[in-house]
Design an enzyme around this catalytic site. Structure first.
Site, mmCIF file in Angstrom:
data_model
loop_
_atom_site.group_PDB
_atom_site.id
_atom_site.type_symbol
_atom_site.label_atom_id
_atom_site.label_comp_id
_atom_site.label_asym_id
_atom_site.label_seq_id
_atom_site.Cartn_x
_atom_site.Cartn_y
_atom_site.Cartn_z
ATOM 1 N N ASN A 140 8.119 -0.411 -7.553
ATOM 2 C CA ASN A 140 6.862 0.322 -7.428
ATOM 3 C C ASN A 140 7.042 1.790 -7.806
ATOM 4 O O ASN A 140 8.135 2.325 -7.713
ATOM 5 C CB ASN A 140 6.349 0.226 -5.985
ATOM 6 C CG ASN A 140 5.612 -1.072 -5.726
ATOM 7 O OD1 ASN A 140 4.927 -1.585 -6.599
ATOM 8 N ND2 ASN A 140 5.758 -1.616 -4.532
ATOM 9 N N CYS A 161 3.473 -8.642 -9.793
ATOM 10 C CA CYS A 161 2.960 -8.300 -8.468
ATOM 11 C C CYS A 161 2.363 -9.569 -7.868
ATOM 12 O O CYS A 161 1.806 -10.404 -8.602
ATOM 13 C CB CYS A 161 1.893 -7.209 -8.567
ATOM 14 S SG CYS A 161 1.219 -6.687 -6.964
ATOM 15 N N ASP A 162 2.491 -9.717 -6.559
ATOM 16 C CA ASP A 162 1.953 -10.925 -5.926
ATOM 17 C C ASP A 162 0.545 -10.726 -5.374
ATOM 18 O O ASP A 162 -0.052 -11.671 -4.863
ATOM 19 C CB ASP A 162 2.882 -11.430 -4.823
ATOM 20 C CG ASP A 162 3.214 -10.362 -3.782
ATOM 21 O OD1 ASP A 162 2.816 -9.207 -3.969
ATOM 22 O OD2 ASP A 162 3.895 -10.695 -2.794
ATOM 23 N N TYR A 240 -5.855 -3.305 -2.286
ATOM 24 C CA TYR A 240 -5.481 -1.887 -2.321
ATOM 25 C C TYR A 240 -6.655 -0.982 -2.673
ATOM 26 O O TYR A 240 -6.587 0.231 -2.465
ATOM 27 C CB TYR A 240 -4.331 -1.667 -3.303
ATOM 28 C CG TYR A 240 -2.989 -2.112 -2.749
ATOM 29 C CD1 TYR A 240 -2.126 -1.195 -2.157
ATOM 30 C CD2 TYR A 240 -2.599 -3.443 -2.793
ATOM 31 C CE1 TYR A 240 -0.910 -1.595 -1.638
ATOM 32 C CE2 TYR A 240 -1.385 -3.859 -2.278
ATOM 33 C CZ TYR A 240 -0.545 -2.928 -1.700
ATOM 34 O OH TYR A 240 0.656 -3.329 -1.172
#
Length: 443
Positions: A140, A161-162, A240
């Site tokens: 990240n 990314c999961d 997010y």
């Protein structure tokens, strides 16, 4: 095949090893490389106990060049500054009244500043020692770091990314549709994407989901964002995006929490790493992992009144499965469609060709090829453009070593509210973190 894991002492490495052991991956050797020998020792104890001598051979290599030499795949999951650095990012930002999350806002920029130079050195070493290797990046901020590495490695670095596949699984459950029967139309940047359509039998069923209070109330993003806001968007955002749509709520909740996420993980994992040698290492790791998963984004769920995570989200199998599916698709030419971080080409109109975006890709032996997603709506497109500009300014500042450029990059992020705040954050972090002082050496 030979797989090298950079950040081989990382807490989630056993997830990758478990995925390799559970399926016919073709990987016969796993090389663990880390700058912290004790962390590698702890993780190796977990791997050996879980495997019982079965699965790929394990090799520990402290030299980076030797670790990547001869690799078919390199998995990069490093953390420059460790969890202590993440904790500093979070706490320093909150003390200035802005968000410190490690990929979003001030925290993401500060983390990126000290990570990009290391990622570039890694990319150059791989280019020299293993030019035919495919690099899978989970470091990240994943989109920013993948874009920096792509300047050296081109399309042979792919970010994973999961978050998207986790969203897809939850939406499929809410719709009572098998994952394999649906197409998920998703586009944006890492941790800044939207699910715009869900096609089943050629028909978009997302409007049915958005119209149902019960269905929206059955999964995490529906609870997190609330039905009225999701209907206004006409889409399901990546979790997010809560930090952008509910910024004040997120900051207030983070300030009220007894510890930041980084502080919690630092204490939790310190206990694991110091106690994980000998029998029972695998059990202790799994206990810590489940607690980690259960508390993921807890401050945001608390602020939104979401409650505990669904038990279906606690078993792991996110990014490790994505990584394995990506490796298998390339190595065996097993065509797969995966949401990945790759150079845009022409997938999202209005975003330039070399910008790394997060979109569905067709993957085979020739790598990952982004699929056209169509134009984002104006508000989403503006946010993507703003955050991408900050990512690129951060990469440029890290390359130049300029403090002024770092302040400008930080101030340009939409979640950082002033140049004064950006200056205060950079000075505070320079005083606290040697890793950042090693990057920003001049004005």
């Amino acid at each position: 095949m030979r797989l090298t894991i950079l950040g081989g002492g990382g807490f989630r490495v056993p997830l990758v090893h478990r995925a390799l052991a559970s399926e016919e991956s073709g990987v016969d050797t796993v090389v663990l490389h880390d700058t912290d020998a004790e962390r590698v020792r702890a993780v190796r104890a977990v791997l050996e106990e879980r495997s019982g001598g079965r699965g790929p051979a394990l090799v520990v290599e402290s030299d980076l060049a030797a670790a990547v030499r001869g690799a078919d795949f390199v998995f990069s999951a490093i953390r420059v500054g460790g969890l202590a650095g993440r904790s500093c990012d979070e706490r320093t930002a909150l003390q200035s009244g802005v968000l410190g999350q490690e990929t979003t806002g001030a925290g993401g920029v500060l983390y990126g500043l000290r990570t990009v130079p290391v990622a570039l050195r890694i990319a150059s070493t791989i280019a020299a020692e293993a030019p035919d290797a495919w690099v899978i990046n989970f470091t990240n901020p994943a989109g920013m770091v993948t874009e920096a590495m792509s300047s050296v490695l081109g399309d042979r670095v792919i970010g994973i990314c999961d978050s998207p596949v986790g969203l897809f699984r939850r939406v499929a459950r809410a719709l009572d549709v098998p994952m394999g029967d649906a197409w998920f139309d998703y586009a944006g940047l890492n941790h800044l994407g939207w699910l715009w359509r869900v096609l089943v039998g050629g028909r978009d069923v997302l409007p049915e989901l958005l119209a149902s209070d019960d269905a929206l109330g059955s999964f995490e993003e529906g609870k997190l964002f609330g039905a009225p806001w999701l209907r206004s968007l006409g889409a399901i955002p990546n979790e997010y995006l809560y930090y952008y749509y509910f910024t004040r709520d997120a900051i207030a909740s983070a300030k009220a929490a007894p510890a930041t996420r980084g502080e919690f993980l630092l204490a939790q994992q310190a206990e694991f790493y110091t106690a994980s040698a000998g029998d029972g290492a695998a059990r202790r790791w799994d206990d810590v992992r489940r607690e980690r998963e259960a508390t993921y984004m807890a401050e945001s769920r608390d602020a939104a009144g979401v409650g505990d995570r669904d038990t279906a989200d606690l078993d792991g199998g996110g990014y490790d499965r994505v990584a394995l599916a990506l490796m298998r698709a390339i190595a065996a030419d097993e065509r797969a469609t995966l949401v990945l971080n790759v150079r845009n080409r022409s997938a999202i109109p209005g975003v330039d060709a070399d910008a790394v975006v997060e979109v569905p890709c067709l993957v085979g032996r020739n790598g990952a090829h982004p699929l056209a997603s169509g134009a984002l709506d104006p508000a989403a497109a503006a946010l993507v453009a703003s955050v991408k500009a900050t990512e690129r300014a951060t990469i440029a500042a890290a390359r130049s070593g300029s403090r002024r450029a770092a302040v400008a990059a930080l101030a340009s992020h939409p979640l950082v509210d002033s140049v004064t705040t950006a200056e205060r954050l950079v000075e505070a972090e320079l005083g606290a973190l040697p890793d950042l002082r090693a990057v920003l050496k001049h004005d």
